[in-house]
Design a protein around this motif. Structure first.
Motif, short mmCIF file in Angstrom:
data_model
loop_
_atom_site.label_atom_id
_atom_site.label_comp_id
_atom_site.label_asym_id
_atom_site.label_seq_id
_atom_site.Cartn_x
_atom_site.Cartn_y
_atom_site.Cartn_z
N PHE A 77 11.44 0.85 -19.34
CA PHE A 77 11.24 1.99 -18.24
C PHE A 77 12.62 2.69 -18.10
CE2 PHE A 77 10.74 4.11 -14.28
CZ PHE A 77 9.56 5.36 -14.60
N LYS A 78 12.69 3.83 -18.37
CA LYS A 78 14.19 4.34 -18.73
C LYS A 78 14.71 4.81 -17.15
CE LYS A 78 16.85 7.85 -21.50
NZ LYS A 78 16.83 9.09 -22.03
N LYS A 79 14.10 5.19 -16.37
CA LYS A 79 14.61 5.67 -15.11
C LYS A 79 15.17 4.71 -14.10
CE LYS A 79 11.22 9.65 -14.70
NZ LYS A 79 10.24 10.54 -13.84
N LEU A 80 14.76 3.56 -14.09
CA LEU A 80 15.52 2.44 -13.25
C LEU A 80 16.14 1.37 -14.06
CD1 LEU A 80 12.36 2.09 -10.95
CD2 LEU A 80 14.10 3.81 -10.85
N ASP A 81 17.40 1.09 -13.59
CA ASP A 81 18.01 0.00 -13.94
C ASP A 81 17.67 -1.50 -13.48
OD1 ASP A 81 19.83 -1.92 -14.74
OD2 ASP A 81 21.81 -0.83 -13.93
N TYR A 82 16.57 -1.83 -14.41
CA TYR A 82 15.83 -2.93 -13.94
C TYR A 82 16.76 -4.54 -13.74
CZ TYR A 82 11.10 -1.11 -14.50
OH TYR A 82 10.16 -0.21 -14.26
N HIS A 83 18.04 -4.39 -14.35
CA HIS A 83 18.88 -5.58 -14.33
C HIS A 83 19.28 -5.65 -12.85
CE1 HIS A 83 19.38 -5.68 -18.68
NE2 HIS A 83 19.19 -6.97 -18.42
N ARG B 162 0.40 10.16 -7.28
CA ARG B 162 0.85 9.14 -6.46
C ARG B 162 2.26 8.92 -6.58
NH1 ARG B 162 -0.31 3.73 -10.00
NH2 ARG B 162 0.24 4.49 -12.19
N HIS B 163 3.08 8.16 -6.28
CA HIS B 163 4.46 8.21 -6.47
C HIS B 163 5.13 9.33 -6.07
CE1 HIS B 163 4.01 4.09 -8.29
NE2 HIS B 163 3.28 4.77 -9.50
N ASN B 164 4.39 9.89 -4.77
CA ASN B 164 4.65 11.32 -4.61
C ASN B 164 5.43 11.55 -3.56
OD1 ASN B 164 3.04 10.21 -2.69
ND2 ASN B 164 1.28 11.98 -2.97
N SER B 165 6.31 10.38 -3.02
CA SER B 165 7.18 10.50 -1.92
C SER B 165 8.66 10.70 -2.26
CB SER B 165 6.89 9.17 -1.28
OG SER B 165 5.74 9.11 -0.85
N CYS B 166 9.35 11.28 -1.47
CA CYS B 166 10.83 11.50 -1.76
C CYS B 166 11.54 10.11 -1.15
CB CYS B 166 11.49 12.65 -0.92
SG CYS B 166 13.29 12.51 -0.67
N PRO B 167 12.23 9.58 -2.02
CA PRO B 167 12.93 8.09 -1.83
C PRO B 167 13.88 8.36 -0.38
CG PRO B 167 13.82 8.65 -3.92
CD PRO B 167 12.65 9.94 -3.38
N GLU C 225 4.85 0.35 -9.19
CA GLU C 225 5.31 1.05 -10.45
C GLU C 225 6.25 2.12 -10.12
OE1 GLU C 225 1.74 0.54 -13.76
OE2 GLU C 225 1.91 2.32 -12.65
N TYR C 226 7.33 1.77 -9.29
CA TYR C 226 8.40 2.56 -8.65
C TYR C 226 8.82 3.48 -9.96
CZ TYR C 226 9.23 0.64 -4.20
OH TYR C 226 9.08 -0.06 -3.04
N GLY C 227 8.93 4.69 -9.55
CA GLY C 227 9.73 5.67 -10.62
C GLY C 227 8.79 6.44 -11.48
N GLY C 228 7.50 6.21 -10.97
CA GLY C 228 6.33 6.86 -12.10
C GLY C 228 6.17 8.33 -11.86
N ALA C 229 6.79 9.00 -10.82
CA ALA C 229 6.96 10.29 -10.70
C ALA C 229 8.36 10.79 -10.94
CB ALA C 229 6.55 10.78 -9.35
N GLY C 230 8.38 12.13 -11.21
CA GLY C 230 9.71 12.77 -11.35
C GLY C 230 10.61 12.43 -10.25
N ASN C 231 11.86 12.83 -10.47
CA ASN C 231 13.02 12.60 -9.74
C ASN C 231 12.83 13.68 -8.64
OD1 ASN C 231 13.65 10.78 -11.74
ND2 ASN C 231 15.34 11.63 -12.43
N SER D 142 0.77 -1.19 -0.04
CA SER D 142 0.12 -0.05 0.10
C SER D 142 0.75 1.31 0.04
CB SER D 142 -1.03 0.05 1.13
OG SER D 142 -0.33 0.30 2.34
N THR D 143 2.00 1.30 -0.21
CA THR D 143 2.94 2.25 -0.26
C THR D 143 3.05 3.11 -1.34
OG1 THR D 143 4.91 0.77 -0.26
CG2 THR D 143 4.03 1.49 1.86
N GLY D 144 2.43 2.87 -2.41
CA GLY D 144 2.42 3.68 -3.61
C GLY D 144 2.04 5.10 -3.49
N ALA D 145 1.48 5.51 -2.46
CA ALA D 145 1.16 6.96 -2.20
C ALA D 145 0.97 7.24 -0.87
CB ALA D 145 -0.24 7.18 -3.12
N HIS D 146 1.64 8.17 -0.04
CA HIS D 146 1.57 8.13 1.10
C HIS D 146 0.38 9.06 1.65
CE1 HIS D 146 4.17 11.95 -0.22
NE2 HIS D 146 2.91 12.55 0.34
N PRO D 147 -0.30 9.02 2.87
CA PRO D 147 -1.41 9.76 3.33
C PRO D 147 -1.34 11.07 3.24
CG PRO D 147 -0.74 7.81 4.66
CD PRO D 147 0.26 7.93 3.96
N ALA D 148 -2.21 11.75 3.28
CA ALA D 148 -2.29 13.52 3.32
C ALA D 148 -1.73 14.07 4.69
CB ALA D 148 -3.73 13.76 2.91
#
Length: 687
Positions: A263-269, A111-116, A150-156, A81-87
């Motif tokens: 998906f370009k942003k993440l090195d899936y290997h 969504r994906h609105n959290s700083c990693p 879907e990690y990485g779906g938002a901007g860096n 459930s951690t794909g979007a943090h609560p308000a």
């Protein structure tokens, strides 16, 4: 095996009962049974429901639906459930909010609105994952864990926490500032760093800007390349923290997160090393080439040495987020589902099982439409597929795809190519890889899509399109592969830089020069309106006398390589365009330009034939796809007709039983209906 706890191809998808009143749940379960749905992905975006404030956790709804699904024979893919943090988290702890490319602090939303690198996000996401694992570790419905979404779906993110973490990442990678300055070539433009605090993130406030075609441009490719590596690693660290939290309580339950193809942003290997199972979301457009979708399946399969993967999401019909959201025509959902199975999927899961009534995904396709009953075309097609998968049972589970050709695909090479300040903005790494894949696909020749770290010894042909970045040890690895009898193809703009995007001196193609037997003196970038010609030498059979080429033309000299084709125009007319160098027991090819599709379609099948690599069936009609999965020595031939009209397929000497219909196919020619598929258990076939 993915499906050991439920031994069949799992069938179902994302289910959001938290968006519905309980009477709807019972109706959904009734229709799930009709459709043959036996797996539901729960809890993907329910963090706010599960944790209404900092101290309160309420899983009553999840308890109830887990129990109901299990009672109805439906297993659960349980998300954290951690794909979007609560308000409340964004309001109370603003460090969780991202800062954008231009330095603006975001507010709550999306969504994906959290700083990693937010301490708050890491603390509460791990706590949520662990509470779920503690609660459901013994629940009989639990089949697999789904971390985040879907990690990485938002901007860096470009916040102060990320900047501080980037400095620590650089310390760990390089050790000293002197090594950082060398790797990033900071002597250029007086950028030498004398203190770790001098290092700032590359962004719209420092080194980067949006250039032509929306592409991110940078003054310092080395810094920007490392920031992309760092961002991928930061998100991976978040995943790993949740992975460890659930594994502590459920060591035998597999863990995944849904990837997104190329998906370009993440090195899936790199990510795949920490995933028990690879899963991915497949959303082709109406006009996406079928070969491109096939390549994405093969890319995902290749992340874990050919192990079967999960199709975590596809739409039963239309999407909602593309410019033109066409319906899948009758039979296409079924056909594309079997395309995934043909290329290694052991699950068929949808987004979504019931359509939402509001917000941005209310028009995204679903098994259960807004009308709320089973009397729709989409539902009938879903139910048909569910029945067929039930009939197949465990027959295909853990079967492997066999290929003698490998295409090397490297995320860091992709990043570096498209950060390059030259030679052309037209160069797209994935497109160049797909050109080779498409030529093989049309010829019915299987190809794996693998990392540069993969074991190449089992392949007769390895293709490395635009190998701009040659990492430490890779040139030596390729030399040994070819010397032992393998065939290698690489192309223009290869062997240029090392892993820090620093040019290898001594002439292009750098460390590959000895293997390829050539020297590239200059690199010409052609305008979109400009073309050159490839002139094939010696009137080779199966080739036209000439082909168009463009975009990039390397001006190369042979240093022992045999010239197979030359340029036809411009001041470099007559210079080599295609060469082959005998090296040990093998051969290394260099294609110095980007050719028209017809050249690869003529050349690659001939080269494969010379290496003993044959198509699965004799020449298939255009739009008919073939592939093979093998299990316990038994071979299963998939034949998929992507055309709306019936096609005649020549099976040659192949014969067997078609598993869906039970029909015997005795070889020779047979008609395959439009948008239909055969899965043939072969009686005899030598691979």
């Amino acid at each position: 095996m993915i499906n050991a706890s439920k031994p069949k191809i799992w069938y179902g998808g994302d289910y959001n009962p938290d968006q519905w009143e309980k009477p709807v749940w019972n109706e959904d379960l009734r229709m799930f049974k009709i459709a043959g749905i036996d797996v539901a992905t729960l809890n993907v975006f329910a963090w706010a429901k599960n944790q209404p404030d900092e101290e309160t956790y309420d899983f009553a709804w999840l308890d109830e639906i887990m129990d109901k699904l299990h009672a109805d024979g439906v297993g659960v893919c349980l998300a954290t459930s951690t794909g979007a943090h609560p308000a409340w988290m964004a309001r109370k702890y603003p460090d969780v909010l991202q800062v954008d490319f231009n330095g603006r602090k975001r507010k709550f939303g999306g969504r994906h609105n959290s700083c990693p690198n937010s301490p708050t996000f890491r603390k509460y996401s791990v706590r949520m994952a662990e509470k779920l694992a503690e609660r459901y570790k013994d629940h009989p419905a639990l089949l697999i864990w789904h971390i985040n979404n879907e990690y990485g779906g938002a901007g860096n993110c470009y916040c102060d926490n990320c900047e501080a973490a980037f400095r620590e990442w650089a310390k760990a990678r390089y050790g000293t500032l002197d090594e950082v300055n060398r790797a990033w070539n900071t002597a250029f433009w007086g950028h030498t760093f004398h203190d770790w605090e001098d290092i700032v993130l590359p962004s719209g406030l420092s080194e980067e800007w949006f250039g032509a075609n929306g592409r991110t441009e940078t003054n310092f490719q080395g810094i920007s390349l490392d920031y992309v590596r760092f961002h991928s690693d930061s998100l991976l660290e978040c995943y790993k923290l949740e992975y460890e939290a659930v594994k502590k309580h459920t060591p035998d339950i597999p863990v995944t997160t849904n990837l997104m193809g190329a998906f370009k942003k993440l090195d899936y290997h790199k990510w795949a090393k920490y995933m028990d199972v690879v899963s991915w979301d497949n959303y082709p457009s109406f006009d996406t080439p079928h070969s491109y979708t096939a390549m994405m399946h093969d890319l995902m399969r290749g992340l874990k040495d050919g192990q079967p993967f999960m199709l975590m999401e596809q739409t039963p019909s239309q999407q909602n987020w593309q410019p033109y959201n066409s319906l899948k025509r009758p039979g296409v959902m079924r056909l594309w589902s079997y395309q995934a199975v043909a290329r290694g999927a052991d699950t068929i899961l949808f987004f979504q099982l019931r359509r939402s009534i509001g917000a941005c995904e209310k028009y995204h396709g679903a098994v259960i439409e807004h009308v709320g009953h089973e009397h729709t075309r989409v539902f009938r097609e879903c139910a048909q597929l569910g029945a067929e998968l039930g009939k197949l049972g465990d027959t295909l589970l853990d079967a492997r795809v066999k290929a003698k050709v490998a295409i090397l695909f490297d995320w860091e090479n992709w990043w570096a190519i498209e950060m390059s300040s030259g030679p052309t903005i037209a160069l797209r790494y994935v497109d160049e890889a797909h050109k080779f894949y498409d030529a093989l696909y049309r010829s019915g020749i299987a190809a794996d899509v693998v990392s540069v770290e993969a074991d190449l010894s089992g392949y007769d042909l390895v293709i490395a399109p635009v190998m701009y970045m040659v990492k430490k040890g890779v040139a030596d690895k390729l030399e040994k592969y070819v010397e032992a009898g393998g065939a290698l193809i690489t192309t223009f703009f290869s062997g240029i830089v090392d892993e820090n995007d620093l040019v290898k001196l001594g002439g292009y193609p750098g460390e590959l020069r000895k293997l390829l037997g050539i020297w590239a003196e200059e690199i010409d970038a052609l305008l979109p309106s400009q073309r050159n010609r490839i002139i094939v030498q010696g009137g080779a059979p199966g080739f036209k006398p000439e082909y168009e080429c463009g975009m990039i033309c390397d001006l190369i000299h042979s240093e022992g390589a045999e010239v197979k084709a030359v340029y036809g125009d411009d001041f470099y007319r007559g210079m080599p365009a295609l060469t082959v160098n005998k090296f040990g027991s093998g051969e290394a090819w260099y294609l110095a330009t980007s050719p028209e599709a017809a050249f690869l379609r003529d050349w690659l099948p001939q080269l494969c034939a010379s290496r003993g690599i044959a198509p699965l069936v004799p020449a298939s009609p255009e739009g008919v796809e073939t592939t093979l999965r093998v299990k316990d020595g038994i071979e299963y031939l998939f034949v998929l007709n992507h055309n709306a009209e019936a096609e005649t397929v020549d099976l040659g000497e192949l014969s067997g039983i078609e598993l869906i219909s039970g029909r015997a196919l005795q070889g020779g020619k047979a008609e395959l209906a439009g948008h239909d598929v055969w899965i043939v258990k072969l009686q005899q076939h030598q691979t």
